[in-house]
Design a protein around this motif. Structure first.
Motif, PDB file in Angstrom:
ATOM      1  N   CYS A  22       0.824  -1.208   0.000  1.00 39.34           N
ATOM      2  CA  CYS A  22       0.000   0.000   0.000  1.00 39.34           C
ATOM      3  C   CYS A  22       0.861   1.261   0.000  1.00 39.34           C
ATOM      4  N   VAL A  23       1.939   1.235   0.792  1.00 45.86           N
ATOM      5  CA  VAL A  23       2.837   2.389   0.844  1.00 45.86           C
ATOM      6  C   VAL A  23       3.477   2.640  -0.508  1.00 45.86           C
ATOM      7  N   LEU A  24       3.926   1.527  -1.159  1.00 46.81           N
ATOM      8  CA  LEU A  24       4.563   1.663  -2.472  1.00 46.81           C
ATOM      9  C   LEU A  24       3.569   2.186  -3.507  1.00 46.81           C
ATOM     10  N   MET A  25       2.314   1.695  -3.427  1.00 41.34           N
ATOM     11  CA  MET A  25       1.289   2.144  -4.373  1.00 41.34           C
ATOM     12  C   MET A  25       1.031   3.631  -4.195  1.00 41.34           C
ATOM     13  N   ALA A  26       0.896   4.062  -2.942  1.00 40.16           N
ATOM     14  CA  ALA A  26       0.652   5.477  -2.671  1.00 40.16           C
ATOM     15  C   ALA A  26       1.822   6.319  -3.148  1.00 40.16           C
ATOM     16  N   SER A  27       3.056   5.802  -2.954  1.00 43.27           N
ATOM     17  CA  SER A  27       4.240   6.526  -3.390  1.00 43.27           C
ATOM     18  C   SER A  27       4.260   6.655  -4.903  1.00 43.27           C
ATOM     19  N   THR A  28       3.900   5.567  -5.595  1.00 43.22           N
ATOM     20  CA  THR A  28       3.887   5.586  -7.062  1.00 43.22           C
ATOM     21  C   THR A  28       2.865   6.574  -7.583  1.00 43.22           C
ATOM     22  N   GLN A  29       1.685   6.595  -6.954  1.00 38.51           N
ATOM     23  CA  GLN A  29       0.648   7.518  -7.390  1.00 38.51           C
ATOM     24  C   GLN A  29       1.066   8.964  -7.158  1.00 38.51           C
ATOM     25  N   THR A  30       1.817   9.206  -6.097  1.00 32.80           N
ATOM     26  CA  THR A  30       2.269  10.556  -5.805  1.00 32.80           C
ATOM     27  C   THR A  30       3.293  11.026  -6.831  1.00 32.80           C
ATOM     28  N   LEU A  31       4.206  10.085  -7.244  1.00 26.88           N
ATOM     29  CA  LEU A  31       5.283  10.459  -8.148  1.00 26.88           C
ATOM     30  C   LEU A  31       4.868  10.455  -9.610  1.00 26.88           C
ATOM     31  N   ALA A  32       3.768   9.768  -9.950  1.00 26.72           N
ATOM     32  CA  ALA A  32       3.357   9.681 -11.349  1.00 26.72           C
ATOM     33  C   ALA A  32       2.917  11.053 -11.868  1.00 26.72           C
ATOM     34  N   ALA A  33       3.171  11.283 -13.165  1.00 23.81           N
ATOM     35  CA  ALA A  33       2.775  12.548 -13.770  1.00 23.81           C
ATOM     36  C   ALA A  33       1.256  12.674 -13.748  1.00 23.81           C
ATOM     37  N   PRO A  34       0.737  13.855 -13.483  1.00 22.49           N
ATOM     38  CA  PRO A  34      -0.722  14.034 -13.473  1.00 22.49           C
ATOM     39  C   PRO A  34      -1.281  13.812 -14.865  1.00 22.49           C
ATOM     40  N   PRO A  35      -2.506  13.363 -14.960  1.00 23.19           N
ATOM     41  CA  PRO A  35      -3.105  13.152 -16.289  1.00 23.19           C
ATOM     42  C   PRO A  35      -3.268  14.484 -17.008  1.00 23.19           C
ATOM     43  N   PRO A  36      -3.236  14.459 -18.340  1.00 27.51           N
ATOM     44  CA  PRO A  36      -3.426  15.707 -19.073  1.00 27.51           C
ATOM     45  C   PRO A  36      -4.804  16.286 -18.797  1.00 27.51           C
ATOM     46  N   PRO A  37      -4.906  17.603 -18.813  1.00 27.37           N
ATOM     47  CA  PRO A  37      -6.197  18.218 -18.507  1.00 27.37           C
ATOM     48  C   PRO A  37      -7.216  17.944 -19.596  1.00 27.37           C
ATOM     49  N   ALA A  38      -8.475  18.039 -19.247  1.00 31.60           N
ATOM     50  CA  ALA A  38      -9.536  17.965 -20.242  1.00 31.60           C
ATOM     51  C   ALA A  38      -9.550  19.275 -21.021  1.00 31.60           C
ATOM     52  N   TYR A  39     -10.004  19.207 -22.254  1.00 35.04           N
ATOM     53  CA  TYR A  39     -10.005  20.388 -23.116  1.00 35.04           C
ATOM     54  C   TYR A  39     -11.418  20.674 -23.625  1.00 35.04           C
ATOM     55  N   ARG A  40     -11.678  21.943 -23.819  1.00 37.60           N
ATOM     56  CA  ARG A  40     -12.919  22.331 -24.496  1.00 37.60           C
ATOM     57  C   ARG A  40     -12.547  22.861 -25.882  1.00 37.60           C
ATOM     58  N   GLN A  41     -13.298  22.433 -26.864  1.00 41.30           N
ATOM     59  CA  GLN A  41     -13.022  22.807 -28.249  1.00 41.30           C
ATOM     60  C   GLN A  41     -13.753  24.093 -28.598  1.00 41.30           C
ATOM     61  N   GLU A  42     -13.033  25.023 -29.223  1.00 45.80           N
ATOM     62  CA  GLU A  42     -13.605  26.306 -29.625  1.00 45.80           C
ATOM     63  C   GLU A  42     -13.186  26.632 -31.059  1.00 45.80           C
ATOM     64  N   VAL A  43     -13.990  27.422 -31.729  1.00 50.00           N
ATOM     65  CA  VAL A  43     -13.696  27.853 -33.097  1.00 50.00           C
ATOM     66  C   VAL A  43     -12.850  29.123 -33.058  1.00 50.00           C
ATOM     67  N   VAL A  44     -11.733  29.101 -33.776  1.00 49.96           N
ATOM     68  CA  VAL A  44     -10.929  30.314 -33.949  1.00 49.96           C
ATOM     69  C   VAL A  44     -11.374  31.040 -35.215  1.00 49.96           C
ATOM     70  N   VAL A  45     -11.430  30.313 -36.328  1.00 57.72           N
ATOM     71  CA  VAL A  45     -11.921  30.853 -37.597  1.00 57.72           C
ATOM     72  C   VAL A  45     -12.880  29.830 -38.199  1.00 57.72           C
ATOM     73  N   ALA A  46     -14.094  30.260 -38.470  1.00 53.17           N
ATOM     74  CA  ALA A  46     -15.105  29.354 -39.027  1.00 53.17           C
ATOM     75  C   ALA A  46     -14.730  28.923 -40.442  1.00 53.17           C
ATOM     76  N   GLY A  47     -15.306  27.808 -40.880  1.00 55.04           N
ATOM     77  CA  GLY A  47     -14.903  27.168 -42.114  1.00 55.04           C
ATOM     78  C   GLY A  47     -15.603  27.670 -43.359  1.00 55.04           C
ATOM     79  N   SER A  48     -15.341  26.936 -44.450  1.00 61.37           N
ATOM     80  CA  SER A  48     -15.852  27.275 -45.777  1.00 61.37           C
ATOM     81  C   SER A  48     -16.173  25.986 -46.511  1.00 61.37           C
ATOM     82  N   PRO A  49     -17.067  26.026 -47.509  1.00 62.57           N
ATOM     83  CA  PRO A  49     -17.339  24.813 -48.288  1.00 62.57           C
ATOM     84  C   PRO A  49     -16.226  24.456 -49.265  1.00 62.57           C
ATOM     85  N   PHE A  50     -15.287  25.399 -49.503  1.00 64.51           N
ATOM     86  CA  PHE A  50     -14.239  25.175 -50.493  1.00 64.51           C
ATOM     87  C   PHE A  50     -12.868  25.050 -49.824  1.00 64.51           C
TER      88      PHE A  50
END
Length: 548
Positions: free
Chosen positions: A12-40
């Motif tokens: 249990c101690v080793l597991m807790a230590s591993t979880q502490t040292l592991a890199a945090p998961p990447p954050p969640a992202y929200r998708q947004e439009v910078v420039v709207a598209g075109s049919p061509f």
């Protein structure tokens, strides 16, 4: 009371230590439009069908479109990959014909919706038109060819060459005398061609870059678009007198004249179609867009405004990453810049590369002046400037990474061979052993190449058509996995891949005559951790903002 064993407690101690040292998961992202598209993805040749619609060709989008002249609504008549059209026209029986510049195929779609190849192995197919007697003529323009040919509209007979090396005959039409009228791009002239004898006469001259001609309904006036000057010009026959009817942005590509003599003008740089009333020179939009074919992206990591440098194929633009405002546009044809498809930033320079015309260009980052142009016809994709001023270039066709000397003449050295469709490059020059990460669209790998000797190490595999790549501020690699329509983060130490976004509108199908990953899906990451992505399918820009 339950008792833990000594071994369980240690676990249990080793597991807790591993979880502490592991890199945090990447954050969640929200998708947004910078420039709207075109049919061509850049609009080119056009034809009025006489039924209230305008046919428009879309070369890079591999599509032939139909546009309602009353509403401007755009629908797809022929989709990828068969619809890769540089020019389009209607045959006497109502069939639609179009030319495949890259595929080298002349295509026909009959009124009952059947599509077939009429002629093939004709690289650089460009313009086409029917004579009144039903004979069909086409040109080959660029890709090492300059020719005028007659072809069988049903594909039963081989093409017959009429002219070659005449000066690049582009968008043309037959006049009331059954002679062909069209522009010679390289000579700035409008000429009359007798297709039976091959004789050529100059009708009018003094143009900067005339690209297309069409007659009015009475067949007395010839309208010409000059791409470099952005002008619609009326040429009066038989005198050849010229009159500017309307002034438009540069980058004009083609035109079509309706039965009411309204003139429809396409602009590949702005990816739009405008209608000109020749009676008074007034101009109104029919279909509008803000980008043409956004592909390669770059952003300076120390720029708080996260201004995007966008290789937009027919233009090079600077776009506000936060507000989507287009702050600067450098246009092809009216400048020394060739068609940009990839972009990378150095301290003082911008590096653009393009498989379209086969070149790498170095620009002054402040002024935008083109400082160097290095030809490369090996399907050049990503290119970047190394700290010592040399360039590193990915050749998708040969599978090589090559160094290009900082000084002129630009000698080259092969750094490594055997890559399978190298497309995206991102530098790792601050490491103990400087290197570069490469996406291989064919093998599905991300590979690290050591700059000292070209030694390769596989960072990640099992991806499907990876193209754009960028470094995140946390050291991770952000990759556009085009084959799965998703954005992934790759840990460069372990190769572990994490999906950040899926169901993306990226990845036009590949077409004949094009190098691997031809229109690359670009990725860039700002200092804030916001990820930017180009969409070739929608001609749009998106950002993915960390939710926490």
């Amino acid at each position: 009371m339950h008792r833990f064993s000594y071994k369980s407690l240690i676990a249990c101690v080793l597991m807790a230590s591993t979880q502490t040292l592991a890199a945090p998961p990447p954050p969640a992202y929200r998708q947004e439009v910078v420039v709207a598209g075109s049919p061509f993805q850049g609009v080119h040749g056009m034809a009025v069908d006489g039924k209230g619609h305008l046919l428009a060709s879309n070369l890079l989008g591999q599509t032939v479109h139909s546009i309602d002249l009353a509403s401007g609504a755009v629908s797809t008549l022929v989709g990828p990959p068969l619809g890769g059209a540089d020019d389009v026209t209607l045959g006497p029986d109502g069939s639609v014909y179009w030319t495949g510049f890259f595929s080298g195929r002349l295509m026909r779609r009959t009124p009952d919706g059947k599509t077939r190849v009429i002629a093939k192995e004709l690289p650089g197919l460009n313009s086409l038109a029917f004579r009144r007697d039903g004979r069909l003529y086409i040109t080959q323009l660029g890709r090492g060819v300059d020719a005028l040919l007659e072809v069988d509209p049903r594909g039963s007979k081989p093409p017959r060459r009429i002219l070659s090396g005449h000066g690049m005959l582009n968008g043309f039409e037959f006049g009331p005398d059954d002679k062909l009228y069209g522009p010679l791009l390289m000579k700035g002239q409008i000429v009359r061609v007798d297709v039976d004898t091959g004789s050529i006469e100059v009708v009018a001259g003094g143009f900067a870059m005339p690209v297309a001609t069409n007659f009015d309904s009475r067949r007395e006036n010839l309208y010409v678009v000059d791409s470099v000057r952005g002008e619609l010009i009326r040429v009066r026959l038989p005198t050849g007198d010229k009159e500017v009817v309307a002034k438009l942005p540069t980058g004009l590509d083609n035109l079509a004249v309706g039965p009411d003599d309204q003139v429809y003008v396409s602009n590949m740089v702005d990816n739009d179609i405008h209608v000109v009333n020749p009676a008074d020179g007034s101009v109104r939009p029919l279909v509008e867009a803000r980008l043409s074919v956004p592909s390669g992206l770059a952003v300076a990591p120390d720029d708080p405004d996260e201004q995007l440098y966008v290789a937009d194929v027919y233009a090079f633009r600077r776009v506000g990453g936060r507000d989507g405002k287009i702050n600067q546009t450098t246009r092809v044809l009216s400048s020394r810049m060739t068609f940009p498809m990839n972009v990378a930033l150095g301290a003082k320079h911008v590096v653009l590369s393009s498989a379209y015309l086969g070149s790498v260009q170095v620009l002054d980052r402040t002024s935008g002046e083109v400082l160097r142009t290095i030809p490369n016809t090996n399907g050049v994709q990503g290119a970047l400037e190394l700290p010592d001023g040399t360039l590193l270039v990915a050749e998708a066709t040969t599978g090589r990474l090559v160094r290009v000397d900082a000084a002129e003449p630009a000698g080259t050295t092969v750094l490594t061979r055997g890559l399978e469709g190298p497309v995206g490059l991102v530098a790792d020059t601050e490491a103990e052993e400087p290197g570069v990460y490469v996406t291989e669209v064919r093998s599905g790998r991300v590979t690290r190449v050591r700059l000292s000797d070209g030694a390769r190490r596989t960072v990640a595999k099992g991806l499907k058509a990876p193209e754009g790549i960028a470094r995140h501020p946390d050291g991770g690699l952000i990759v556009a996995e085009v084959g799965r329509k998703q954005l992934v983060r790759i840990d460069p130490a372990t190769g572990r891949s994490t999906v950040l976004a899926s169901g993306l509108r990226i990845g036009l199908p590949e077409s004949e005559g094009l190098p691997p990953g031809y229109i690359p899906t670009g990725v860039a990451v700002g200092g804030s951790g916001t990820i930017y992505l180009s969409s070739d399918i929608e001609s749009a820009l998106y950002r993915f903002v960390p939710a926490r």
